[in-house]
Write a protein that holds these residues in place. Structure first.
Motif, short mmCIF file in Angstrom:
data_model
loop_
_atom_site.label_atom_id
_atom_site.label_comp_id
_atom_site.label_asym_id
_atom_site.label_seq_id
_atom_site.Cartn_x
_atom_site.Cartn_y
_atom_site.Cartn_z
N LEU A 34 0.87 -1.17 0.00
CA LEU A 34 0.00 0.00 0.00
C LEU A 34 0.91 1.22 0.00
N THR A 35 0.74 2.09 -0.98
CA THR A 35 1.54 3.30 -1.06
C THR A 35 0.64 4.44 -1.51
N ASP A 36 1.21 5.49 -2.09
CA ASP A 36 0.36 6.57 -2.58
C ASP A 36 0.78 6.99 -3.98
N ILE A 37 -0.19 7.56 -4.69
CA ILE A 37 0.01 8.01 -6.07
C ILE A 37 -0.57 9.41 -6.19
N THR A 38 0.13 10.28 -6.93
CA THR A 38 -0.39 11.62 -7.17
C THR A 38 -0.72 11.78 -8.64
N LEU A 39 -1.99 12.10 -8.89
CA LEU A 39 -2.50 12.39 -10.23
C LEU A 39 -3.36 13.64 -10.13
N PHE A 40 -3.27 14.53 -11.10
CA PHE A 40 -4.07 15.76 -11.13
C PHE A 40 -3.92 16.56 -9.83
#
Length: 143
Positions: free
Chosen positions: A87-93
């Motif tokens: 489980l990690t994080d993603i940045t979009l928009f």
């Protein structure tokens, strides 16, 4: 309202120190996957290296996860295989979301990351005629 995303884009994974990574939007895939090498479990810690030397964002940093599990994933050729999942994080928009990523050696694949339906559902609608919508917005906002 769902945000429109194209068939490919570039995303940031801030916790993994990976930025502007090419992602392929794959509505045929349920899970999301990231290219990963040298996956080893030692003393219940999962260790791995993301991407590889060929990739411009490669930084040789070994990551160690104490939180992970194993998922059985059916690949596009119908083969089932057990894969580690983090489980990690993603940045979009400009927005950061939590994301589960299975770890897979995608060396032969053009895109190091696939974003599957589980992540896309309720967040995005896919417009196959567009590309890099999030990345273009990011570049525009940096100027």
């Amino acid at each position: 309202m769902k945000r429109k995303i194209g068939r490919i884009d570039k995303a940031d994974f801030p916790s993994l120190n990976l930025f502007d990574i090419e992602v392929k939007i794959d509505t045929g895939a349920y899970t999301s996957t990231i290219h990963c090498k040298n996956m080893v479990v030692e003393d219940n810690y999962l260790k791995c290296v993301f991407l590889d030397e060929e990739h411009p964002a490669y930084h040789e940093k070994e990551f160690i996860f104490d939180q992970y599990d194993v998922k059985v994933v059916k690949s596009s050729n119908g083969q089932s295989q057990a894969r580690y999942r983090i489980l990690t994080d993603i940045t979009l928009f400009g927005k950061t979301y939590p994301i589960f990523l299975t770890l897979s050696d995608r060396e032969e694949m053009r895109y190091p990351v696939l974003l599957g339906r589980k992540f896309l559902t309720k967040r995005f609608v896919v417009d196959i005629n567009n590309t890099n919508l999030s990345y273009k917005l990011k570049v525009k906002n940096e100027h």
